[in-house]
Scaffold this motif. Structure first.
Motif, short mmCIF file in Angstrom:
data_model
loop_
_atom_site.label_atom_id
_atom_site.label_comp_id
_atom_site.label_asym_id
_atom_site.label_seq_id
_atom_site.Cartn_x
_atom_site.Cartn_y
_atom_site.Cartn_z
N VAL A 169 1.01 -1.15 0.10
CA VAL A 169 -0.03 -0.04 0.08
C VAL A 169 0.71 1.40 0.01
CG1 VAL A 169 -1.78 1.19 1.09
CG2 VAL A 169 -1.75 -1.14 1.19
N ALA A 170 1.63 1.61 1.04
CA ALA A 170 2.34 2.56 1.06
C ALA A 170 3.18 3.12 0.03
CB ALA A 170 3.11 2.84 2.52
N ALA A 171 3.95 1.92 -0.47
CA ALA A 171 5.09 2.23 -1.51
C ALA A 171 4.27 2.44 -2.87
CB ALA A 171 5.55 0.89 -1.67
N GLU A 172 3.06 2.19 -3.07
CA GLU A 172 2.62 2.07 -4.43
C GLU A 172 2.26 3.60 -5.05
OE1 GLU A 172 1.10 -0.63 -6.83
OE2 GLU A 172 3.17 -0.92 -5.53
N LEU A 173 1.47 4.33 -4.49
CA LEU A 173 1.37 5.69 -5.05
C LEU A 173 2.45 6.67 -5.22
CD1 LEU A 173 -0.46 7.95 -6.13
CD2 LEU A 173 -1.37 8.27 -3.89
N PRO A 174 3.43 6.66 -4.24
CA PRO A 174 4.55 7.59 -4.25
C PRO A 174 5.62 7.16 -5.51
CG PRO A 174 4.35 7.07 -2.02
CD PRO A 174 3.34 6.28 -2.77
N LEU A 175 5.66 5.79 -5.44
CA LEU A 175 6.74 5.42 -6.53
C LEU A 175 5.82 5.61 -8.12
CD1 LEU A 175 9.05 4.00 -7.54
CD2 LEU A 175 8.14 1.85 -6.87
N ILE A 176 4.62 5.21 -8.16
CA ILE A 176 4.05 5.39 -9.44
C ILE A 176 3.92 6.68 -9.96
CG2 ILE A 176 1.69 5.12 -10.73
CD1 ILE A 176 1.34 2.46 -8.92
N ALA A 177 3.81 7.65 -8.83
CA ALA A 177 3.42 9.12 -9.09
C ALA A 177 4.70 9.74 -9.71
CB ALA A 177 3.03 9.69 -7.86
N ILE A 178 5.98 9.24 -9.07
CA ILE A 178 7.21 10.04 -9.76
C ILE A 178 7.51 9.50 -10.79
CG2 ILE A 178 8.61 8.63 -8.55
CD1 ILE A 178 8.93 12.39 -9.06
N MET A 179 7.17 8.06 -10.94
CA MET A 179 7.60 7.57 -12.37
C MET A 179 6.80 8.12 -13.35
SD MET A 179 8.06 3.36 -11.32
CE MET A 179 8.03 2.74 -13.12
N SER A 180 5.41 8.20 -13.36
CA SER A 180 4.40 8.93 -14.22
C SER A 180 5.10 10.14 -14.53
CB SER A 180 3.09 8.87 -13.79
OG SER A 180 2.55 7.70 -13.35
N LEU A 181 5.56 11.00 -13.78
CA LEU A 181 6.03 12.26 -13.94
C LEU A 181 7.27 12.22 -14.84
CD1 LEU A 181 5.26 14.26 -10.54
CD2 LEU A 181 4.04 14.55 -12.75
N CYS A 182 7.85 11.39 -14.45
CA CYS A 182 9.34 11.16 -15.17
C CYS A 182 9.09 10.39 -16.70
CB CYS A 182 10.34 10.62 -14.38
SG CYS A 182 10.88 11.81 -13.13
N GLY A 183 7.88 9.89 -16.84
CA GLY A 183 7.80 9.22 -18.20
C GLY A 183 8.29 7.64 -18.01
N ILE A 184 8.42 7.16 -17.14
CA ILE A 184 9.01 5.57 -16.85
C ILE A 184 7.83 4.67 -16.95
CG2 ILE A 184 10.39 4.19 -15.42
CD1 ILE A 184 11.61 6.69 -13.88
N PRO A 185 8.19 3.67 -17.65
CA PRO A 185 7.01 2.49 -17.83
C PRO A 185 6.80 1.84 -16.56
CG PRO A 185 8.79 2.00 -19.05
CD PRO A 185 9.10 3.35 -18.73
N MET A 186 5.43 1.71 -16.24
CA MET A 186 5.11 0.94 -15.08
C MET A 186 5.95 -0.67 -14.88
SD MET A 186 3.49 2.69 -13.25
CE MET A 186 4.33 4.22 -14.03
N SER A 187 6.20 -1.06 -16.10
CA SER A 187 6.78 -2.47 -16.10
C SER A 187 8.08 -2.35 -15.52
CB SER A 187 7.15 -2.92 -17.52
OG SER A 187 7.79 -1.84 -18.36
N ASP A 188 8.81 -1.10 -15.13
CA ASP A 188 10.00 -0.90 -14.35
C ASP A 188 9.92 -0.55 -12.90
OD1 ASP A 188 11.49 -1.49 -16.96
OD2 ASP A 188 11.52 0.53 -17.39
N LYS A 189 8.60 -0.82 -12.56
CA LYS A 189 8.37 -0.37 -11.21
C LYS A 189 9.24 -1.10 -10.39
CE LYS A 189 4.34 -1.45 -9.23
NZ LYS A 189 3.00 -1.55 -8.83
N LYS A 190 9.42 -2.41 -10.45
CA LYS A 190 10.15 -3.24 -9.40
C LYS A 190 11.58 -2.82 -9.28
CE LYS A 190 10.39 -6.83 -6.72
NZ LYS A 190 11.96 -7.17 -6.40
N LYS A 191 12.04 -2.43 -10.46
CA LYS A 191 13.43 -2.24 -10.71
C LYS A 191 13.82 -0.88 -9.58
CE LYS A 191 14.48 -3.59 -15.40
NZ LYS A 191 14.76 -3.14 -16.83
#
Length: 412
Positions: A143-165
């Protein structure tokens, strides 16, 4: 032989049981907010700032108390590592800091951040939906890790497939003192993870040449300082800072916020009964457990504070958590009260969860929005939460993290 009367605030073992606030209070009371503390782990003593008035003076005089000289990290580093880190925004002094900050500030204005809310709420809903029927989750990772990580990845144009990395890389880079988080390799693992992030940034820069990016990455690559674009090294470090700080900090505060609500069920019930209190509760969570425990400054010339003589080159550690529990500012600071900022809204500008002065956190508006949205979505659906196992805290004196927090709840 005289011994230091204060406990070492840079001992990572101090943070493993979550009871470090009592030590901060002891240091503040015995030193009136400015303590000279020996550090037997490094051999480098330091001045610990634990009172708000002194912290504000330090923050508003960045040329006297430098971020660039030894970086903001409280640990000791070799000079070659310090030299590279000076290319990072958080480790700059005026006038460079203001020039580089201009490049990305438009992405973090209140108006710009408001435009992210719909996407943030979608992510929060999806996150809660994945765990609600299980009536159990490991709250930090699920829960806690999901939104902050997805938010900054979205702003930086990083595909969600690289989230775990990016989740693994940022953990390894920041939590070097904790063997579980760094894989037992500490600084070596952190450096290896940073190299991975640099390589990823390099690929983004190449992509921008043929497919111009319109996100924060594009702004960094097209932005200019003194009529010159960022060098590859400057861009890579800026990218690393955005990813790491934008991910770990808000994740830590969301996790601690949930911990505090579970530990104080009457306060949680207030939010269940009156969801309009959630923005005020967010401020109290930020006050009670700001993500960063403490940051370093270096004294640049002999000076005096409250009758204490500080020498040029002295190490200083500004302890944000202790400052946010300063009883001169906050009545009953050890009490977690979700209505504190409703009763006294002027206190919103008085806590220092995001620092102060020139280095006030550029992502403050985003962090507040992420927290508000997440708690607005989870409080109605994860009812009567309890700890399934004891909370495990990260062994670290820089980021106030929770390693694991398994919880049970009634799902709606």
């Amino acid at each position: 032989m005289a011994t230091c009367p204060f406990q070492n605030l840079l001992d990572p073992d101090l943070y493993m049981d979550g009871n470090h606030h009592r030590v901060f209070a002891d240091v503040r009371e015995k030193s009136n907010g400015l303590a000279f503390i020996e550090d037997p782990l490094t051999g480098v003593p330091y001045w610990a700032v634990t009172r708000r008035e002194i912290a504000d003076y330090v923050c508003k005089n960045p040329l006297l108390f430098s971020s660039a000289a030894k970086t903001i990290l409280p640990k000791e580093m070799p000079e070659e590592e310090i030299a590279l880190s000076r290319l990072m925004l958080v480790n700059m002094d005026p006038p460079e800091h203001v020039k580089y900050r201009r490049i990305v500030r438009n992405a973090f204005t209140p108006k710009a951040v408001e435009g992210y809310e719909e996407r943030f709420r979608e992510v929060a809903k999806e996150t809660i939906e994945r765990v609600v029927t299980k009536q159990h989750c490991e709250f930090v990772t699920e829960v806690a890790a999901e939104l902050p990580l997805i938010a900054i990845m979205s702003l930086c144009g990083i595909p969600m497939s690289d989230k775990k990395k990016f989740f693994d890389w940022t953990n390894t880079m920041i939590f070097t003192e904790d063997e579980d988080m760094s894989g037992g390799e500490g600084v070596a693992a952190s450096q290896a993870a940073a190299i991975e992030v640099y390589a990823y940034a390099e690929e983004l820069a190449k992509r921008h040449e043929s497919e111009p990016l319109t996100d924060i990455v594009g702004a960094l690559l097209d932005g200019k300082v003194n009529d010159e674009k960022l060098t590859p090294e400057e861009f890579q470090l800026f990218f690393l800072m955005l990813i790491a700080a934008g991910n770990e900090s808000t994740r830590s505060v969301i996790a601690h916020g949930m911990r505090l609500l579970i530990e104080h069920p009457k306060q949680l019930q207030k939010l269940v009964d009156a969801p309009e209190l959630i923005p005020f509760a967010v401020e109290e969570m930020l006050r009670f457990n700001p993500a960063f425990v403490q940051m370093r400054r270096t004294v640049m010339e002999d000076t005096e504070i409250d009758g204490r003589q500080l020498k040029s080159g002295d190490k200083m550690v500004v302890n944000w958590q202790a400052i946010n529990h300063d009883p001169e500012i906050f009545e009953n600071p050890e009490e977690f009260d979700v209505e504190r900022f409703r009763k006294r809204p002027e206190l919103t500008s008085q806590h220092r969860a995001f620092g102060n002065g020139e280095h006030f956190c550029i992502g403050a508006h985003m962090s507040r929005l992420e927290m508000k949205v997440m708690f607005e979505e989870l409080i109605p659906r994860l009812r009567n939460p309890t700890f399934a196992e004891p909370v495990s805290f990260v062994r670290d004196f820089f980021v106030n993290g929770i390693k694991t927090m398994p919880i049970n709840f009634e799902g709606r």
